[in-house]
Design an enzyme around this catalytic site. Sequence first.
Site, short mmCIF file in Angstrom:
data_model
loop_
_atom_site.label_atom_id
_atom_site.label_comp_id
_atom_site.label_asym_id
_atom_site.label_seq_id
_atom_site.Cartn_x
_atom_site.Cartn_y
_atom_site.Cartn_z
N ASP A 12 0.86 -1.18 0.00
CA ASP A 12 0.00 0.00 0.00
C ASP A 12 0.89 1.23 0.00
O ASP A 12 2.02 1.19 0.50
CB ASP A 12 -0.92 0.02 1.22
CG ASP A 12 -1.95 1.14 1.10
OD1 ASP A 12 -2.91 0.98 0.32
OD2 ASP A 12 -1.79 2.17 1.78
N HIS A 160 -5.27 4.77 6.31
CA HIS A 160 -4.44 5.61 5.44
C HIS A 160 -3.00 5.74 5.94
O HIS A 160 -2.30 6.66 5.58
CB HIS A 160 -5.07 6.98 5.17
CG HIS A 160 -6.33 6.87 4.38
ND1 HIS A 160 -6.33 6.51 3.05
CD2 HIS A 160 -7.62 7.03 4.73
CE1 HIS A 160 -7.58 6.46 2.61
NE2 HIS A 160 -8.38 6.78 3.61
N ASP A 165 -2.53 -0.21 6.27
CA ASP A 165 -3.40 -0.58 5.15
C ASP A 165 -2.89 -1.83 4.43
O ASP A 165 -3.68 -2.65 3.97
CB ASP A 165 -3.57 0.59 4.18
CG ASP A 165 -4.43 1.70 4.76
OD1 ASP A 165 -4.98 1.53 5.87
OD2 ASP A 165 -4.55 2.74 4.09
#
Length: 184
Positions: A12, A160, A165
């Site tokens: 991510d 976030h 994530d």
Amino acid sequence: MVEKKEIFISVDIETSGPIPGEYDLLSIGACFIDSPNETFYCELKPVSNNADPEALSVTGFNLEKLAEDGLNPILAMKEFGIWINDHINENEIPIFVGFNASFDWSFINYYFHKYLGKNPFGFSALDVKSLYMGRFCCKWTDTKSSMISKKLSPLLKGNHNALQDALFQAELFRLVQKTLHIGS
């Protein structure tokens, strides 16, 4: 030729905007799907200083602070590449897994090629949203993480932070895989 074992790596990222080259890769988080305690995380110095205010509000990053504290992109990509290679042997191949993989992979691919000349993940990525859509024959609008979480009940949540994530989407991937093996 011996077929290589696929090693799934959840990746991510957080960025300063929608496209690589115009906007910056700000952080990378990664973990191995089957060994989520094996993690990688770094924050990068911005190079373009272009930013979509909405993207920065989502990430919570400050470009001036990252300019001081972040890793130079060459060093960040070298360290990420080393981390991957240290966990992959010659009979294995790393597979990029993302949640909306096309977005995350585009930045990772761009930065690997720009700063190191090659991407250890090659030219493709596996998307958790697409896997879920195919498995449950649902609409694309049903592949939001909140909708998937309602159905699969993961223990983790996304927030976030690229590493958090990556861990969350790795759990979602494992939960979808588990449903594929039920009754087989």
